[in-house]
Design a protein around this motif. Structure first.
Motif, PDB file in Angstrom:
ATOM      1  N   TYR A  96     -76.760   1.750   9.159  1.00 13.59           N
ATOM      2  CA  TYR A  96     -77.515   3.148   8.865  1.00 13.59           C
ATOM      3  C   TYR A  96     -77.391   3.657   7.624  1.00 13.59           C
ATOM      4  O   TYR A  96     -78.311   4.044   6.851  1.00 13.59           O
ATOM      5  CB  TYR A  96     -77.296   4.077  10.007  1.00 13.59           C
ATOM      6  N   ALA A  97     -76.008   3.296   7.058  1.00 10.50           N
ATOM      7  CA  ALA A  97     -76.115   3.944   5.630  1.00 10.50           C
ATOM      8  C   ALA A  97     -76.330   2.938   4.575  1.00 10.50           C
ATOM      9  O   ALA A  97     -76.629   3.582   3.548  1.00 10.50           O
ATOM     10  CB  ALA A  97     -74.227   4.137   5.642  1.00 10.50           C
ATOM     11  N   ARG A  98     -76.478   1.926   4.728  1.00  4.85           N
ATOM     12  CA  ARG A  98     -76.860   0.961   3.739  1.00  4.85           C
ATOM     13  C   ARG A  98     -78.373   1.371   3.315  1.00  4.85           C
ATOM     14  O   ARG A  98     -79.130   1.531   4.022  1.00  4.85           O
ATOM     15  CB  ARG A  98     -76.780  -0.433   4.082  1.00  4.85           C
ATOM     16  N   ARG A  99     -78.392   1.507   1.890  1.00  5.31           N
ATOM     17  CA  ARG A  99     -79.652   1.940   1.263  1.00  5.31           C
ATOM     18  C   ARG A  99     -80.575   0.587   0.930  1.00  5.31           C
ATOM     19  O   ARG A  99     -81.833   0.601   1.121  1.00  5.31           O
ATOM     20  CB  ARG A  99     -79.433   2.595   0.097  1.00  5.31           C
ATOM     21  N   THR A 100     -79.934  -0.546   0.859  1.00  5.63           N
ATOM     22  CA  THR A 100     -80.430  -1.884   0.693  1.00  5.63           C
ATOM     23  C   THR A 100     -80.173  -2.804   1.478  1.00  5.63           C
ATOM     24  O   THR A 100     -78.943  -2.768   1.941  1.00  5.63           O
ATOM     25  CB  THR A 100     -80.495  -2.289  -0.961  1.00  5.63           C
ATOM     26  N   PHE A 101     -80.804  -3.952   1.490  1.00  2.00           N
ATOM     27  CA  PHE A 101     -79.985  -5.208   2.143  1.00  2.00           C
ATOM     28  C   PHE A 101     -80.777  -6.277   1.484  1.00  2.00           C
ATOM     29  O   PHE A 101     -81.906  -6.537   0.666  1.00  2.00           O
ATOM     30  CB  PHE A 101     -80.537  -5.178   3.490  1.00  2.00           C
ATOM     31  N   VAL A 102     -80.161  -7.541   1.607  1.00  2.70           N
ATOM     32  CA  VAL A 102     -80.480  -8.862   0.875  1.00  2.70           C
ATOM     33  C   VAL A 102     -81.020 -10.095   1.841  1.00  2.70           C
ATOM     34  O   VAL A 102     -80.310  -9.999   3.012  1.00  2.70           O
ATOM     35  CB  VAL A 102     -79.397  -9.523   0.354  1.00  2.70           C
ATOM     36  N   TRP A 103     -82.095 -10.505   1.598  1.00  5.03           N
ATOM     37  CA  TRP A 103     -82.700 -11.408   2.461  1.00  5.03           C
ATOM     38  C   TRP A 103     -83.306 -12.517   1.640  1.00  5.03           C
ATOM     39  O   TRP A 103     -84.286 -12.367   1.038  1.00  5.03           O
ATOM     40  CB  TRP A 103     -83.966 -10.766   3.545  1.00  5.03           C
ATOM     41  N   GLY A 104     -82.885 -13.757   1.797  1.00 10.94           N
ATOM     42  CA  GLY A 104     -83.487 -14.774   1.228  1.00 10.94           C
ATOM     43  C   GLY A 104     -83.485 -14.527  -0.520  1.00 10.94           C
ATOM     44  O   GLY A 104     -84.347 -15.163  -0.975  1.00 10.94           O
ATOM     45  N   GLY A 105     -82.224 -14.135  -0.763  1.00  6.62           N
ATOM     46  CA  GLY A 105     -82.118 -14.010  -2.362  1.00  6.62           C
ATOM     47  C   GLY A 105     -82.682 -13.009  -3.044  1.00  6.62           C
ATOM     48  O   GLY A 105     -82.720 -12.736  -3.890  1.00  6.62           O
ATOM     49  N   ARG A 106     -83.488 -12.138  -2.200  1.00  5.84           N
ATOM     50  CA  ARG A 106     -84.027 -10.863  -2.652  1.00  5.84           C
ATOM     51  C   ARG A 106     -83.592  -9.851  -2.068  1.00  5.84           C
ATOM     52  O   ARG A 106     -83.198  -9.587  -0.754  1.00  5.84           O
ATOM     53  CB  ARG A 106     -85.692 -10.629  -2.426  1.00  5.84           C
ATOM     54  N   ARG A 107     -83.518  -8.696  -2.820  1.00  9.92           N
ATOM     55  CA  ARG A 107     -82.925  -7.057  -2.262  1.00  9.92           C
ATOM     56  C   ARG A 107     -83.732  -6.331  -2.299  1.00  9.92           C
ATOM     57  O   ARG A 107     -84.781  -6.005  -3.044  1.00  9.92           O
ATOM     58  CB  ARG A 107     -81.859  -6.639  -3.303  1.00  9.92           C
ATOM     59  N   TYR A 108     -83.774  -5.604  -0.865  1.00  6.45           N
ATOM     60  CA  TYR A 108     -84.940  -4.855  -0.534  1.00  6.45           C
ATOM     61  C   TYR A 108     -84.538  -3.427  -0.140  1.00  6.45           C
ATOM     62  O   TYR A 108     -83.333  -3.177   0.256  1.00  6.45           O
ATOM     63  CB  TYR A 108     -85.501  -5.287   0.721  1.00  6.45           C
ATOM     64  N   ARG A 109     -85.226  -2.448  -0.864  1.00  2.29           N
ATOM     65  CA  ARG A 109     -85.028  -1.015  -0.159  1.00  2.29           C
ATOM     66  C   ARG A 109     -86.320  -0.651   0.762  1.00  2.29           C
ATOM     67  O   ARG A 109     -87.253  -0.646   0.376  1.00  2.29           O
ATOM     68  CB  ARG A 109     -84.853   0.051  -1.273  1.00  2.29           C
ATOM     69  N   TRP A 110     -85.886  -0.417   1.839  1.00  2.00           N
ATOM     70  CA  TRP A 110     -86.920   0.002   3.024  1.00  2.00           C
ATOM     71  C   TRP A 110     -86.566   1.087   3.732  1.00  2.00           C
ATOM     72  O   TRP A 110     -86.060   1.642   4.294  1.00  2.00           O
ATOM     73  CB  TRP A 110     -86.596  -1.439   4.355  1.00  2.00           C
ATOM     74  N   ARG A 111     -87.423   1.976   3.136  1.00  4.21           N
ATOM     75  CA  ARG A 111     -87.440   3.461   3.156  1.00  4.21           C
ATOM     76  C   ARG A 111     -88.060   3.778   4.836  1.00  4.21           C
ATOM     77  O   ARG A 111     -87.722   4.633   5.293  1.00  4.21           O
ATOM     78  CB  ARG A 111     -88.376   4.374   1.979  1.00  4.21           C
ATOM     79  N   SER A 112     -89.081   3.111   5.162  1.00  5.45           N
ATOM     80  CA  SER A 112     -89.835   3.326   6.314  1.00  5.45           C
ATOM     81  C   SER A 112     -90.684   2.198   6.532  1.00  5.45           C
ATOM     82  O   SER A 112     -90.699   1.273   5.654  1.00  5.45           O
ATOM     83  CB  SER A 112     -90.862   4.709   6.486  1.00  5.45           C
ATOM     84  N   LYS A 113     -91.415   1.908   7.670  1.00  6.39           N
ATOM     85  CA  LYS A 113     -91.985   0.659   8.016  1.00  6.39           C
ATOM     86  C   LYS A 113     -92.851   0.236   7.086  1.00  6.39           C
ATOM     87  O   LYS A 113     -92.875  -0.885   6.859  1.00  6.39           O
ATOM     88  CB  LYS A 113     -92.862   0.864   9.523  1.00  6.39           C
ATOM     89  N   PHE A 114     -93.693   1.049   6.278  1.00  2.60           N
ATOM     90  CA  PHE A 114     -94.624   0.492   5.359  1.00  2.60           C
ATOM     91  C   PHE A 114     -94.376   1.230   4.181  1.00  2.60           C
ATOM     92  O   PHE A 114     -95.207   1.223   3.151  1.00  2.60           O
ATOM     93  CB  PHE A 114     -95.987   1.081   5.611  1.00  2.60           C
ATOM     94  N   ASP A 115     -93.084   1.204   3.747  1.00  7.73           N
ATOM     95  CA  ASP A 115     -92.540   1.613   2.417  1.00  7.73           C
ATOM     96  C   ASP A 115     -91.257   0.878   1.950  1.00  7.73           C
ATOM     97  O   ASP A 115     -90.057   0.738   2.121  1.00  7.73           O
ATOM     98  CB  ASP A 115     -92.005   2.969   2.354  1.00  7.73           C
ATOM     99  N   VAL A 116     -91.776  -0.627   1.308  1.00  4.02           N
ATOM    100  CA  VAL A 116     -90.770  -1.524   0.845  1.00  4.02           C
ATOM    101  C   VAL A 116     -90.763  -1.650  -0.611  1.00  4.02           C
ATOM    102  O   VAL A 116     -91.820  -1.636  -1.264  1.00  4.02           O
ATOM    103  CB  VAL A 116     -91.467  -2.756   1.638  1.00  4.02           C
ATOM    104  N   GLU A 117     -89.556  -1.592  -1.050  1.00  8.33           N
ATOM    105  CA  GLU A 117     -89.344  -1.847  -2.551  1.00  8.33           C
ATOM    106  C   GLU A 117     -88.465  -3.031  -2.889  1.00  8.33           C
ATOM    107  O   GLU A 117     -87.228  -3.268  -2.401  1.00  8.33           O
ATOM    108  CB  GLU A 117     -88.847  -0.649  -3.229  1.00  8.33           C
ATOM    109  N   LEU A 118     -88.779  -4.078  -3.656  1.00 13.42           N
ATOM    110  CA  LEU A 118     -88.019  -4.975  -3.982  1.00 13.42           C
ATOM    111  C   LEU A 118     -86.962  -4.489  -5.179  1.00 13.42           C
ATOM    112  O   LEU A 118     -87.782  -3.994  -6.213  1.00 13.42           O
ATOM    113  CB  LEU A 118     -88.751  -6.377  -4.573  1.00 13.42           C
ATOM    114  N   VAL A 119     -85.860  -4.646  -5.052  1.00 17.86           N
ATOM    115  CA  VAL A 119     -84.804  -4.085  -6.012  1.00 17.86           C
ATOM    116  C   VAL A 119     -84.383  -5.393  -6.710  1.00 17.86           C
ATOM    117  O   VAL A 119     -83.888  -6.132  -6.495  1.00 17.86           O
ATOM    118  CB  VAL A 119     -83.631  -3.421  -5.313  1.00 17.86           C
ATOM    119  N   GLU A 120     -84.388  -5.343  -8.316  1.00 17.55           N
ATOM    120  CA  GLU A 120     -83.987  -6.102  -9.308  1.00 17.55           C
ATOM    121  C   GLU A 120     -82.498  -6.045  -9.283  1.00 17.55           C
ATOM    122  O   GLU A 120     -81.875  -5.177  -9.252  1.00 17.55           O
ATOM    123  CB  GLU A 120     -84.436  -5.966 -10.460  1.00 17.55           C
TER     124      GLU A 120
END
Length: 304
Positions: free
Chosen positions: A280-304
Protein backbone atom coordinates in the motif's frame (compact mmCIF):
# COMPACT_ATOMS: atom_id res chain seq x y z
CA UNK A 1 -18.74 -30.98 -33.87
CA UNK A 2 -15.44 -29.20 -34.36
CA UNK A 3 -14.93 -25.89 -32.55
CA UNK A 4 -14.95 -22.73 -34.66
CA UNK A 5 -11.69 -21.17 -35.90
CA UNK A 6 -9.86 -19.68 -32.95
CA UNK A 7 -7.28 -16.95 -32.42
CA UNK A 8 -4.84 -17.66 -29.58
CA UNK A 9 -3.05 -14.62 -28.17
CA UNK A 10 0.34 -15.21 -26.57
CA UNK A 11 2.26 -12.09 -25.45
CA UNK A 12 6.01 -12.75 -25.16
CA UNK A 13 9.34 -11.28 -26.16
CA UNK A 14 11.09 -14.65 -26.57
CA UNK A 15 10.16 -18.01 -28.01
CA UNK A 16 9.57 -20.47 -25.18
CA UNK A 17 8.45 -24.12 -25.06
CA UNK A 18 4.92 -22.82 -24.48
CA UNK A 19 4.93 -21.32 -27.98
CA UNK A 20 5.75 -24.71 -29.54
CA UNK A 21 3.15 -26.42 -27.35
CA UNK A 22 0.34 -24.07 -28.37
CA UNK A 23 1.34 -24.00 -32.05
CA UNK A 24 1.17 -27.81 -32.15
CA UNK A 25 -2.47 -27.73 -30.99
CA UNK A 26 -3.81 -25.41 -33.68
CA UNK A 27 -6.45 -26.71 -36.05
CA UNK A 28 -6.15 -25.91 -39.74
CA UNK A 29 -8.13 -22.67 -39.50
CA UNK A 30 -6.79 -21.54 -36.11
CA UNK A 31 -4.07 -18.94 -35.63
CA UNK A 32 -1.49 -18.22 -32.96
CA UNK A 33 -0.69 -14.53 -32.53
CA UNK A 34 2.66 -14.04 -30.85
CA UNK A 35 2.53 -10.48 -29.55
CA UNK A 36 5.80 -8.68 -28.77
CA UNK A 37 6.83 -5.09 -28.08
CA UNK A 38 9.20 -4.45 -30.99
CA UNK A 39 10.61 -6.01 -34.17
CA UNK A 40 13.94 -6.27 -32.35
CA UNK A 41 12.56 -8.66 -29.69
CA UNK A 42 14.23 -12.10 -29.91
CA UNK A 43 10.90 -13.81 -30.65
CA UNK A 44 10.45 -11.92 -33.94
CA UNK A 45 13.03 -13.86 -35.95
CA UNK A 46 11.74 -17.17 -34.61
CA UNK A 47 8.15 -16.50 -35.65
CA UNK A 48 9.25 -15.88 -39.25
CA UNK A 49 10.30 -19.55 -39.46
CA UNK A 50 6.89 -20.82 -38.31
CA UNK A 51 3.90 -21.93 -40.40
CA UNK A 52 1.54 -19.30 -41.81
CA UNK A 53 -0.98 -19.68 -39.01
CA UNK A 54 1.62 -18.47 -36.48
CA UNK A 55 1.77 -14.71 -36.87
CA UNK A 56 3.81 -11.97 -35.25
CA UNK A 57 2.03 -8.89 -33.88
CA UNK A 58 4.19 -5.94 -32.85
CA UNK A 59 2.32 -3.98 -30.19
CA UNK A 60 4.78 -1.10 -29.78
CA UNK A 61 5.55 0.74 -26.58
CA UNK A 62 2.64 1.18 -24.16
CA UNK A 63 1.31 4.62 -23.30
CA UNK A 64 -1.04 5.00 -20.36
CA UNK A 65 -1.32 1.25 -19.75
CA UNK A 66 0.85 -1.74 -18.91
CA UNK A 67 2.91 -3.55 -21.51
CA UNK A 68 0.73 -6.64 -21.04
CA UNK A 69 -2.51 -4.69 -21.51
CA UNK A 70 -1.04 -3.02 -24.60
CA UNK A 71 -0.03 -6.39 -26.04
CA UNK A 72 -3.45 -7.95 -25.46
CA UNK A 73 -5.19 -4.93 -27.02
CA UNK A 74 -2.96 -5.18 -30.11
CA UNK A 75 -3.60 -8.91 -30.33
CA UNK A 76 -7.35 -8.46 -30.07
CA UNK A 77 -7.25 -5.91 -32.90
CA UNK A 78 -5.20 -8.26 -35.10
CA UNK A 79 -7.16 -11.45 -34.35
CA UNK A 80 -9.13 -12.72 -37.36
CA UNK A 81 -11.58 -14.96 -35.53
CA UNK A 82 -14.52 -14.42 -33.18
CA UNK A 83 -13.43 -17.15 -30.75
CA UNK A 84 -10.37 -15.99 -28.82
CA UNK A 85 -8.08 -17.58 -26.25
CA UNK A 86 -5.44 -15.80 -24.17
CA UNK A 87 -2.45 -17.53 -22.72
CA UNK A 88 1.05 -16.91 -21.30
CA UNK A 89 4.53 -18.21 -22.04
CA UNK A 90 5.46 -19.32 -18.51
CA UNK A 91 3.66 -22.62 -17.98
CA UNK A 92 3.32 -26.01 -19.68
CA UNK A 93 0.44 -26.48 -22.13
CA UNK A 94 -0.34 -30.22 -22.39
CA UNK A 95 -1.51 -31.54 -25.78
CA UNK A 96 -5.19 -31.30 -24.80
CA UNK A 97 -4.99 -27.76 -23.37
CA UNK A 98 -6.84 -25.93 -26.16
CA UNK A 99 -9.27 -28.79 -26.74
CA UNK A 100 -10.10 -28.75 -23.03
CA UNK A 101 -10.97 -25.07 -23.16
CA UNK A 102 -13.19 -25.64 -26.21
CA UNK A 103 -15.01 -28.47 -24.43
CA UNK A 104 -15.47 -26.30 -21.34
CA UNK A 105 -16.85 -23.47 -23.47
CA UNK A 106 -19.51 -25.76 -24.94
CA UNK A 107 -20.63 -26.62 -21.37
CA UNK A 108 -20.25 -23.27 -19.64
CA UNK A 109 -19.70 -20.46 -22.13
CA UNK A 110 -16.68 -18.21 -21.45
CA UNK A 111 -14.22 -20.19 -19.36
CA UNK A 112 -10.96 -19.79 -17.47
CA UNK A 113 -8.49 -22.18 -15.88
CA UNK A 114 -6.65 -21.44 -12.62
CA UNK A 115 -3.02 -20.62 -11.84
CA UNK A 116 -1.00 -22.40 -9.16
CA UNK A 117 1.94 -20.12 -8.44
CA UNK A 118 5.15 -21.94 -7.49
CA UNK A 119 7.97 -19.92 -5.96
CA UNK A 120 11.60 -20.02 -7.07
CA UNK A 121 13.12 -17.97 -4.26
CA UNK A 122 12.64 -17.89 -0.47
CA UNK A 123 10.08 -15.08 -0.45
CA UNK A 124 7.90 -16.43 -3.26
CA UNK A 125 7.98 -19.92 -1.72
CA UNK A 126 6.94 -18.48 1.65
CA UNK A 127 4.01 -16.70 0.02
CA UNK A 128 2.74 -19.71 -1.93
CA UNK A 129 -0.10 -20.38 0.56
CA UNK A 130 -1.25 -16.76 0.24
CA UNK A 131 -1.28 -17.08 -3.54
CA UNK A 132 -3.18 -20.37 -3.43
CA UNK A 133 -5.80 -18.60 -1.32
CA UNK A 134 -5.87 -15.33 -3.27
CA UNK A 135 -4.79 -16.40 -6.75
CA UNK A 136 -6.33 -19.87 -7.05
CA UNK A 137 -9.20 -20.37 -4.59
CA UNK A 138 -10.59 -16.83 -4.85
CA UNK A 139 -10.48 -16.87 -8.67
CA UNK A 140 -12.40 -20.15 -8.63
CA UNK A 141 -14.90 -19.05 -5.99
CA UNK A 142 -15.56 -15.73 -7.71
CA UNK A 143 -15.65 -17.12 -11.28
CA UNK A 144 -12.98 -14.63 -12.21
CA UNK A 145 -10.59 -14.78 -15.14
CA UNK A 146 -6.93 -15.74 -15.30
CA UNK A 147 -5.29 -14.30 -18.40
CA UNK A 148 -3.01 -17.33 -18.73
CA UNK A 149 -5.85 -19.60 -19.86
CA UNK A 150 -9.15 -18.03 -20.86
CA UNK A 151 -11.41 -18.61 -23.87
CA UNK A 152 -14.41 -16.57 -24.99
CA UNK A 153 -16.11 -15.17 -28.08
CA UNK A 154 -16.35 -11.53 -29.07
CA UNK A 155 -20.12 -11.53 -28.67
CA UNK A 156 -19.66 -12.49 -25.01
CA UNK A 157 -18.69 -8.91 -24.11
CA UNK A 158 -18.69 -5.35 -25.41
CA UNK A 159 -15.32 -5.56 -27.14
CA UNK A 160 -14.93 -1.89 -28.06
CA UNK A 161 -15.65 -0.71 -24.52
CA UNK A 162 -13.36 -3.35 -23.08
CA UNK A 163 -10.45 -2.44 -25.36
CA UNK A 164 -10.90 1.26 -24.64
CA UNK A 165 -10.60 0.53 -20.91
CA UNK A 166 -7.74 -1.93 -21.46
CA UNK A 167 -5.61 0.76 -23.07
CA UNK A 168 -5.72 2.81 -19.87
CA UNK A 169 -5.17 0.26 -17.12
CA UNK A 170 -2.67 -2.32 -15.82
CA UNK A 171 -4.36 -5.69 -15.34
CA UNK A 172 -5.70 -7.42 -18.45
CA UNK A 173 -7.42 -10.26 -16.61
CA UNK A 174 -8.57 -8.08 -13.73
CA UNK A 175 -10.40 -5.89 -16.24
CA UNK A 176 -11.70 -8.83 -18.28
CA UNK A 177 -13.24 -10.26 -15.10
CA UNK A 178 -15.37 -7.12 -14.89
CA UNK A 179 -16.47 -7.23 -18.53
CA UNK A 180 -16.95 -10.98 -19.03
CA UNK A 181 -19.35 -13.40 -17.33
CA UNK A 182 -17.01 -16.40 -17.18
CA UNK A 183 -16.85 -19.74 -15.40
CA UNK A 184 -13.62 -20.75 -13.67
CA UNK A 185 -13.07 -24.50 -13.93
CA UNK A 186 -11.18 -26.34 -11.21
CA UNK A 187 -8.12 -27.13 -13.31
CA UNK A 188 -4.81 -25.60 -12.35
CA UNK A 189 -1.66 -24.80 -14.29
CA UNK A 190 1.68 -24.63 -12.49
CA UNK A 191 3.26 -21.19 -12.99
CA UNK A 192 6.77 -20.63 -11.66
CA UNK A 193 7.30 -17.15 -10.24
CA UNK A 194 10.08 -15.14 -8.66
CA UNK A 195 13.73 -16.01 -8.90
CA UNK A 196 15.00 -13.25 -6.65
CA UNK A 197 13.53 -11.63 -3.56
CA UNK A 198 13.39 -8.30 -5.42
CA UNK A 199 11.32 -9.82 -8.23
CA UNK A 200 8.99 -11.39 -5.71
CA UNK A 201 8.53 -8.11 -3.85
CA UNK A 202 7.63 -6.32 -7.08
CA UNK A 203 5.17 -9.06 -8.04
CA UNK A 204 3.53 -8.96 -4.60
CA UNK A 205 3.12 -5.19 -4.84
CA UNK A 206 1.55 -5.59 -8.28
CA UNK A 207 -0.80 -8.35 -7.14
CA UNK A 208 -1.90 -6.27 -4.15
CA UNK A 209 -2.50 -3.14 -6.23
CA UNK A 210 -4.45 -5.13 -8.84
CA UNK A 211 -6.70 -6.60 -6.16
CA UNK A 212 -7.28 -3.18 -4.60
CA UNK A 213 -7.89 -1.41 -7.94
CA UNK A 214 -10.60 -3.87 -8.99
CA UNK A 215 -12.21 -4.48 -5.60
CA UNK A 216 -11.19 -1.76 -3.12
CA UNK A 217 -13.94 -2.55 -0.61
CA UNK A 218 -13.32 -6.29 -0.66
CA UNK A 219 -9.56 -5.82 -0.45
CA UNK A 220 -9.87 -3.41 2.46
CA UNK A 221 -12.16 -5.79 4.37
CA UNK A 222 -9.83 -8.72 3.65
CA UNK A 223 -6.80 -6.74 4.82
CA UNK A 224 -8.47 -5.80 8.09
CA UNK A 225 -9.71 -9.35 8.61
CA UNK A 226 -6.30 -10.93 7.96
CA UNK A 227 -4.58 -8.42 10.21
CA UNK A 228 -7.03 -9.09 13.04
CA UNK A 229 -6.79 -12.86 12.61
CA UNK A 230 -3.00 -12.83 12.57
CA UNK A 231 -2.85 -10.55 15.60
CA UNK A 232 -5.17 -12.84 17.57
CA UNK A 233 -3.21 -15.92 16.50
CA UNK A 234 -0.06 -14.55 18.13
CA UNK A 235 -1.60 -15.50 21.47
CA UNK A 236 -1.58 -19.20 20.53
CA UNK A 237 1.14 -19.55 17.90
CA UNK A 238 1.58 -23.33 18.11
CA UNK A 239 -2.13 -24.02 17.66
CA UNK A 240 -2.32 -21.40 14.93
CA UNK A 241 0.58 -23.02 13.08
CA UNK A 242 -1.06 -26.46 13.14
CA UNK A 243 -4.53 -25.23 12.23
CA UNK A 244 -3.22 -23.06 9.37
CA UNK A 245 -1.13 -25.94 8.00
CA UNK A 246 -4.15 -28.25 8.02
CA UNK A 247 -6.45 -25.70 6.43
CA UNK A 248 -4.00 -24.85 3.68
CA UNK A 249 -3.24 -28.52 3.08
CA UNK A 250 -6.96 -29.02 2.50
CA UNK A 251 -7.07 -26.05 0.14
CA UNK A 252 -4.05 -27.34 -1.80
CA UNK A 253 -5.64 -30.79 -2.08
CA UNK A 254 -8.94 -29.35 -3.31
CA UNK A 255 -7.15 -27.88 -6.33
CA UNK A 256 -4.77 -30.76 -6.92
CA UNK A 257 -1.69 -28.80 -5.82
CA UNK A 258 1.00 -31.05 -4.40
CA UNK A 259 3.47 -28.77 -2.63
CA UNK A 260 5.10 -28.98 0.78
CA UNK A 261 4.64 -25.23 1.19
CA UNK A 262 1.18 -25.81 2.66
CA UNK A 263 2.94 -26.15 6.03
CA UNK A 264 4.04 -22.52 5.67
CA UNK A 265 0.46 -21.29 6.01
CA UNK A 266 0.96 -19.62 9.38
CA UNK A 267 4.29 -17.87 8.66
CA UNK A 268 2.87 -16.86 5.26
CA UNK A 269 -0.07 -15.15 6.97
CA UNK A 270 2.30 -13.47 9.44
CA UNK A 271 4.43 -12.16 6.57
CA UNK A 272 1.39 -10.98 4.61
CA UNK A 273 0.56 -8.25 7.13
CA UNK A 274 3.77 -6.16 6.81
CA UNK A 275 3.85 -6.96 3.09
CA UNK A 276 0.34 -5.55 2.70
CA UNK A 277 1.45 -2.36 4.40
CA UNK A 278 4.54 -2.26 2.20
CA UNK A 279 2.47 -2.73 -0.97
CA UNK A 280 0.00 0.00 0.00
CA UNK A 281 2.87 2.37 0.77
CA UNK A 282 4.71 1.80 -2.51
CA UNK A 283 4.06 4.52 -5.08
CA UNK A 284 5.48 2.57 -8.05
CA UNK A 285 6.22 -1.03 -9.03
CA UNK A 286 8.22 -2.78 -11.75
CA UNK A 287 6.72 -5.27 -14.20
CA UNK A 288 8.48 -6.67 -17.24
CA UNK A 289 11.30 -4.15 -17.05
CA UNK A 290 8.99 -1.12 -16.89
CA UNK A 291 8.18 0.97 -13.83
CA UNK A 292 4.58 2.05 -13.32
CA UNK A 293 2.82 4.57 -11.12
CA UNK A 294 -0.80 3.40 -10.81
CA UNK A 295 -2.91 6.05 -9.10
CA UNK A 296 -6.31 4.49 -9.84
CA UNK A 297 -7.79 1.85 -12.13
CA UNK A 298 -7.64 4.09 -15.21
CA UNK A 299 -4.75 6.36 -14.29
CA UNK A 300 -1.46 4.68 -15.26
CA UNK A 301 1.87 6.42 -15.74
CA UNK A 302 5.05 4.84 -17.06
CA UNK A 303 7.97 6.17 -15.05
CA UNK A 304 11.34 6.54 -16.74
Amino acid sequence: MSPPPTSVLLPTTRWTPACDEVAAQLAEDDELLVVCDAETDPVADHVRDQPENVRLVVAGEPSGCSGKANAIAAGMDAARHDRVAWTDDDFRHPPDWLAGLHADYERHGPVSELPAFVGRDPLSMLLEPVYVLGGTASVYAGDMVWGGAVLFERDDLEVDAFLADLRRTVSDDGLLSEHLDATAVRRTRRVEIGGTVRESLERHVRFTKIAYAHDPVGMSVSSVGITGLVTASLLVPVYAFVVAALLFAGCYAAFGIRRWTAVLGYPALLASVPLLAYAYARRTFVWGGRRYRWRSKFDVELVE
